[in-house]
Design an enzyme around this catalytic site. Sequence first.
Site, mmCIF file in Angstrom:
data_model
loop_
_atom_site.group_PDB
_atom_site.id
_atom_site.type_symbol
_atom_site.label_atom_id
_atom_site.label_comp_id
_atom_site.label_asym_id
_atom_site.label_seq_id
_atom_site.Cartn_x
_atom_site.Cartn_y
_atom_site.Cartn_z
ATOM 1 C CB SER A 1 49.757 33.560 52.607
ATOM 2 O OG SER A 1 48.807 34.549 52.945
ATOM 3 N NE ARG A 2 47.752 39.422 50.134
ATOM 4 C CZ ARG A 2 46.598 40.046 49.985
ATOM 5 N NH1 ARG A 2 46.581 41.300 49.604
ATOM 6 N NH2 ARG A 2 45.458 39.427 50.231
ATOM 7 C CE1 TYR B 1 59.821 29.750 53.840
ATOM 8 C CE2 TYR B 1 58.713 28.629 52.026
ATOM 9 C CZ TYR B 1 59.793 28.749 52.887
ATOM 10 O OH TYR B 1 60.843 27.875 52.787
ATOM 11 C CG HIS C 1 47.997 36.029 37.057
ATOM 12 N ND1 HIS C 1 46.983 35.534 36.261
ATOM 13 C CD2 HIS C 1 47.581 35.803 38.330
ATOM 14 C CE1 HIS C 1 46.013 35.050 37.024
ATOM 15 N NE2 HIS C 1 46.358 35.211 38.283
ATOM 16 C CE LYS D 1 39.988 32.116 34.451
ATOM 17 N NZ LYS D 1 39.112 32.542 35.576
ATOM 18 C CG ASP E 1 36.703 35.623 36.759
ATOM 19 O OD1 ASP E 1 37.798 35.507 37.345
ATOM 20 O OD2 ASP E 1 35.707 34.933 37.046
HETATM 21 N N1 LIG Z 1 40.757 27.765 37.280
HETATM 22 C C1 LIG Z 1 39.619 28.155 37.784
HETATM 23 O O1 LIG Z 1 38.620 27.444 37.763
HETATM 24 C C2 LIG Z 1 39.514 29.496 38.421
HETATM 25 C C3 LIG Z 1 38.371 29.802 39.167
HETATM 26 C C4 LIG Z 1 38.338 31.023 39.819
HETATM 27 C C5 LIG Z 1 39.394 31.913 39.695
HETATM 28 N N2 LIG Z 1 40.475 31.582 38.927
HETATM 29 C C6 LIG Z 1 41.593 32.532 38.783
HETATM 30 O O2 LIG Z 1 42.387 32.477 39.953
HETATM 31 C C7 LIG Z 1 42.810 33.776 40.340
HETATM 32 C C8 LIG Z 1 42.389 34.005 41.778
HETATM 33 O O3 LIG Z 1 40.982 33.867 41.898
HETATM 34 P P1 LIG Z 1 40.293 33.469 43.302
HETATM 35 O O4 LIG Z 1 38.851 33.399 43.034
HETATM 36 O O5 LIG Z 1 40.965 32.319 43.918
HETATM 37 O O6 LIG Z 1 40.603 34.799 44.135
HETATM 38 P P2 LIG Z 1 40.656 34.980 45.698
HETATM 39 O O7 LIG Z 1 39.859 33.943 46.400
HETATM 40 O O8 LIG Z 1 40.342 36.416 45.941
HETATM 41 O O9 LIG Z 1 42.185 34.704 46.062
HETATM 42 C C9 LIG Z 1 43.220 35.480 45.569
HETATM 43 C C10 LIG Z 1 44.391 35.408 46.554
HETATM 44 O O10 LIG Z 1 45.441 36.213 46.035
HETATM 45 C C11 LIG Z 1 46.191 36.789 47.081
HETATM 46 N N3 LIG Z 1 46.333 38.232 46.844
HETATM 47 C C12 LIG Z 1 47.502 38.873 46.672
HETATM 48 N N4 LIG Z 1 47.320 40.176 46.515
HETATM 49 C C13 LIG Z 1 45.995 40.396 46.591
HETATM 50 C C14 LIG Z 1 45.190 41.552 46.528
HETATM 51 N N5 LIG Z 1 45.711 42.794 46.388
HETATM 52 N N6 LIG Z 1 43.858 41.420 46.639
HETATM 53 C C15 LIG Z 1 43.315 40.198 46.790
HETATM 54 N N7 LIG Z 1 44.041 39.056 46.879
HETATM 55 C C16 LIG Z 1 45.385 39.153 46.794
HETATM 56 C C17 LIG Z 1 45.457 36.484 48.363
HETATM 57 O O11 LIG Z 1 46.175 35.446 49.020
HETATM 58 P P3 LIG Z 1 47.131 35.736 50.265
HETATM 59 O O12 LIG Z 1 46.368 36.668 51.152
HETATM 60 O O13 LIG Z 1 47.329 34.402 50.841
HETATM 61 O O14 LIG Z 1 48.400 36.358 49.774
HETATM 62 C C18 LIG Z 1 44.105 35.971 47.924
HETATM 63 O O15 LIG Z 1 43.595 34.998 48.801
HETATM 64 C C19 LIG Z 1 42.208 34.740 39.313
HETATM 65 O O16 LIG Z 1 43.166 35.103 38.356
HETATM 66 C C20 LIG Z 1 41.090 33.950 38.649
HETATM 67 O O17 LIG Z 1 40.883 34.263 37.294
HETATM 68 C C21 LIG Z 1 40.551 30.393 38.300
#
Ligand SMILES: NC(=O)c1ccc[n+]([C@@H]2O[C@H](COP(=O)([O-])OP(=O)(O)OC[C@H]3O[C@@H](n4cnc5c(N)ncnc54)[C@H](OP(=O)(O)O)[C@@H]3O)[C@@H](O)[C@H]2O)c1
Length: 375
Positions: free
Chosen positions: A48-49, A71, A95, A113, A197
């Site tokens: 994580s950050r 980490y 990504h 994705k 998305d």
């Molecule tokens: N497969 C599925 O069903 C599904 C569903 C929803 C989303 N997704 C995909 O998964 C990805 C993440 O979606 P999510 O909904 O999980 O997002 P989220 O809850 O906002 O999480 C993203 C994570 O990325 C890290 N990060 C690094 N740089 C960042 C920044 N500048 N701003 C925000 N976060 C940052 C953060 O983790 P740290 O702070 O720990 O570094 C954050 O917790 C997207 O590409 C989305 O399309 C897939």
Amino acid sequence: MASAQPFVLRWGIISTGRIASCFVKDALVDPKTRDVHDVVHKITAVGSRSVAKADEFIAEFAGGDKSIKGYGSYTEVFADKNVDAVYIGTPHTFHYDNALEAIKAKKHVLCEKPVTCNGAELRSLLAAAKEHGVFFMEALWTRFQPLTKEVKKLAESGVLGDPVALQADLSGDFGINNLPKSHRILDPALGGGALLDLGPYPLIWAILALYEHPSNNGANPSDISGTMLKTPLTGVDRSTSYTVTFSPTSSSDKNTLSAQAIMSCNINAQAYQTGVIIRYERGTITIPAPIFCPKSFTVQYLNGKGTVAKEETRKFEYVGSGWHFQADEVARCVRDGKAESELWGHNKSLLEMDIFDEVRRQGGYKFPPGVEKVV
Ligand SMILES: NC(=O)c1ccc[n+]([C@@H]2O[C@H](COP(=O)([O-])OP(=O)(O)OC[C@H]3O[C@@H](n4cnc5c(N)ncnc54)[C@H](OP(=O)(O)O)[C@@H]3O)[C@@H](O)[C@H]2O)c1
């Protein structure tokens, strides 16, 4: 007789967001509960950050397992010798950089994705994966679920004839008027909007039913069109409609399929039923929302007059939420030394990104400068 030991894939998790938690919870479900005996998953590192967030994530979603290393950077996960494969769950626009760093560290990659922001980024990643000899796959989890495999089997059995038309929608009410403009769903710098998305999910059904159909013989679409409605909040697409047509362009073409997919996605409306309708010459398959993880599908067999001769519904149940099937696929591919999955291979992610590039071009959605790392 003693059975062979299952292959253990050691995962490093990149980011601690919502979907990373879904993946980890499912990866830790005992594979035997889904009748999988040849592979198991072990989480060995979370990056994580912030190291505190990594440790909290391990405590909350991995049972506080002390053998998992937390980490405060992603780079440390890529460098960890106890990590075979990384799962990347950061927002779309990271990504490319995250996957490239992982590939250069010789880690196999499962990337959320949409796999990248555009086709050029993906081509660059695939070249890097080839150069470094690692497996690479987009985390299009729907493609690996048992229901999806059954739909494909039925669709290609010939009993329904060729596909003719598909309609699919994925919408979700994200409450955009109350979201901060920096939220990943609204911020163009994070690749915000409906298409990137939600758009992969209607498309995955079109790719499965039309692109993969034997009558299409692997041909790319003959036409792609799209239109976008932008939100004045940040200018990202609030809803997008897109069509993909498969049709031979000359009489000597080996592809004989003539079919059209009509798709839509929306970030300020609830999902509606029925999520996916696939119409064939002699029948219809309907798949209820949520189309990313449906639990049943219905097939109607039509008689010669177009009325329903027979209808069957099949239901699917398993322990977990459906993200583990893609993890099993990665483990098997890595075990077998494959560079890509046969179910959701590089060509399908490329097709997806090329379609999205074209729909964004027609819809006039340009990312801010610097967002696309390769153009
Ligand atoms: N497969 C599925 O069903 C599904 C569903 C929803 C989303 N997704 C995909 O998964 C990805 C993440 O979606 P999510 O909904 O999980 O997002 P989220 O809850 O906002 O999480 C993203 C994570 O990325 C890290 N990060 C690094 N740089 C960042 C920044 N500048 N701003 C925000 N976060 C940052 C953060 O983790 P740290 O702070 O720990 O570094 C954050 O917790 C997207 O590409 C989305 O399309 C897939």
